[in-house]
Design an enzyme around this catalytic site. Structure first.
Site, mmCIF file in Angstrom:
data_model
loop_
_atom_site.group_PDB
_atom_site.id
_atom_site.type_symbol
_atom_site.label_atom_id
_atom_site.label_comp_id
_atom_site.label_asym_id
_atom_site.label_seq_id
_atom_site.Cartn_x
_atom_site.Cartn_y
_atom_site.Cartn_z
ATOM 1 N N TYR A 171 0.833 -1.214 0.000
ATOM 2 C CA TYR A 171 0.000 0.000 0.000
ATOM 3 C C TYR A 171 0.865 1.262 0.000
ATOM 4 C CZ TYR A 171 -3.520 3.317 1.789
ATOM 5 O OH TYR A 171 -4.356 4.396 1.977
ATOM 6 N N LYS A 175 0.904 4.068 -2.927
ATOM 7 C CA LYS A 175 0.541 5.454 -2.649
ATOM 8 C C LYS A 175 1.685 6.411 -2.948
ATOM 9 C CE LYS A 175 -3.769 5.110 -1.456
ATOM 10 N NZ LYS A 175 -4.783 5.627 -2.410
#
Length: 293
Positions: A171, A175
């Protein structure tokens, strides 16, 4: 409804719940016509239902606004293209794209499966790239036809992408990639009248309630900044990353050159090490990674 987005057509991905739902409702409250995209999957990306998108459309219409549901997979070429078509065929124009869709597959690195890595990269990075690509192609075509847009794109990064987050290597990497995409898109699309920014929101949603159990800020607290960035009022603001949590807004300043040593010739390994250690004593210490005690 009238407001700062009166007459604008706004697409919001992942808008069936959480932050996306709050953004869609807030845009509608400010006069926008909203294309509500959502696959209706679980927090880990499993399953699927058109119900969440339709429910948000019903809420907007019940409040007197205009909205249409879209349940295509925006991490596919056809899904992203059909999202743009939904806006153009329903409302005849496209002004703002909010890339928000995402889910989590949290694991410590040694336990992180390749499938978990690929799935998160797909929905976050590819799921930002493809809607942006197809929207940008439309705006470029309009500009070349002598109809330059006042278009806006708001991407969704995270504190994990800015600082890292233990147990979220996939993640955090995704991002961080979205920040890079935002900067490139801002530079490339500016000549066509497109502004591209990113937000790093902190709010209690299905995605954050387990990882950040103490987080009490609401998705609705983030949406006012997103709506402003998606409006004509943000003219001149592009290539920026904002943190937003409750009543706090922060402009993130990102990577920039710090202390430097230039020998004017090739270093030896030991000399490079000595120089690096000296520079580190002069540099600001990095912010801690989320989850480090």
């Amino acid at each position: 409804m009238t407001g700062i987005c009166d007459g604008r057509v706004v697409m919001v991905t992942g808008a069936g719940r959480g932050l996306g739902r709050a953004h869609a409702l807030a845009f509608a409250a400010e006069g926008a016509k909203v294309v509500v995209n959502d696959l209706g999957v679980g927090p880990d990306g499993a399953g699927g239902s058109s119900g969440p998108a339709r429910q948000v459309v019903d809420e907007i219409r019940a409040a007197g606004g205009e909205a249409v549901a879209h349940s295509g997979d925006i991490a596919t070429t056809e899904g992203a293209a059909s999202l743009v078509r939904a806006a153009l065929e329903t409302y005849g124009r496209l002004d703002t794209l909010v890339n928000n869709a995402g889910f989590l597959r949290d694991r410590m690195l040694v336990n992180l499966d390749e499938d978990d890595w690929d799935a998160v990269m797909r929905v976050h990075v590819k799921g930002h790239f493809l809607p942006l690509k197809h929207a940008a192609a439309h705006w470029r075509s309009e500009a070349k036809a002598g109809r330059p847009a006042a278009a806006r794109v708001i991407n969704t990064t995270s504190g994990a992408g800015l600082l890292g987050s233990v147990g979220q290597g996939n993640y955090a990497a995704a991002k961080a990639g979205i920040i890079g995409l935002t900067l490139v898109a801002s530079a490339e699309l500016g000549p066509y009248g497109v502004q591209v920014n990113a937000i790093a929101p902190a709010a209690r949603t299905r995605m954050t309630e387990e990882t950040f159990a103490g987080l009490s800020a609401l998705p609705e607290d983030v949406s006012p900044l997103v709506v402003w960035l998606g409006s004509d009022g943000s003219t001149g603001v592009t290539g920026r990353v904002f943190e937003a949590e409750a009543g706090r807004i922060t402009v993130m300043e990102g990577w920039r050159p710090g202390p430097t040593a230039d020998k004017g010739a090739r270093w030896t390994p030991s000399g490079a090490g000595e120089a690096a250690l000296k520079l580190l004593t002069e540099a600001e210490r990095p912010q801690p990674v989320y989850g480090v005690r």
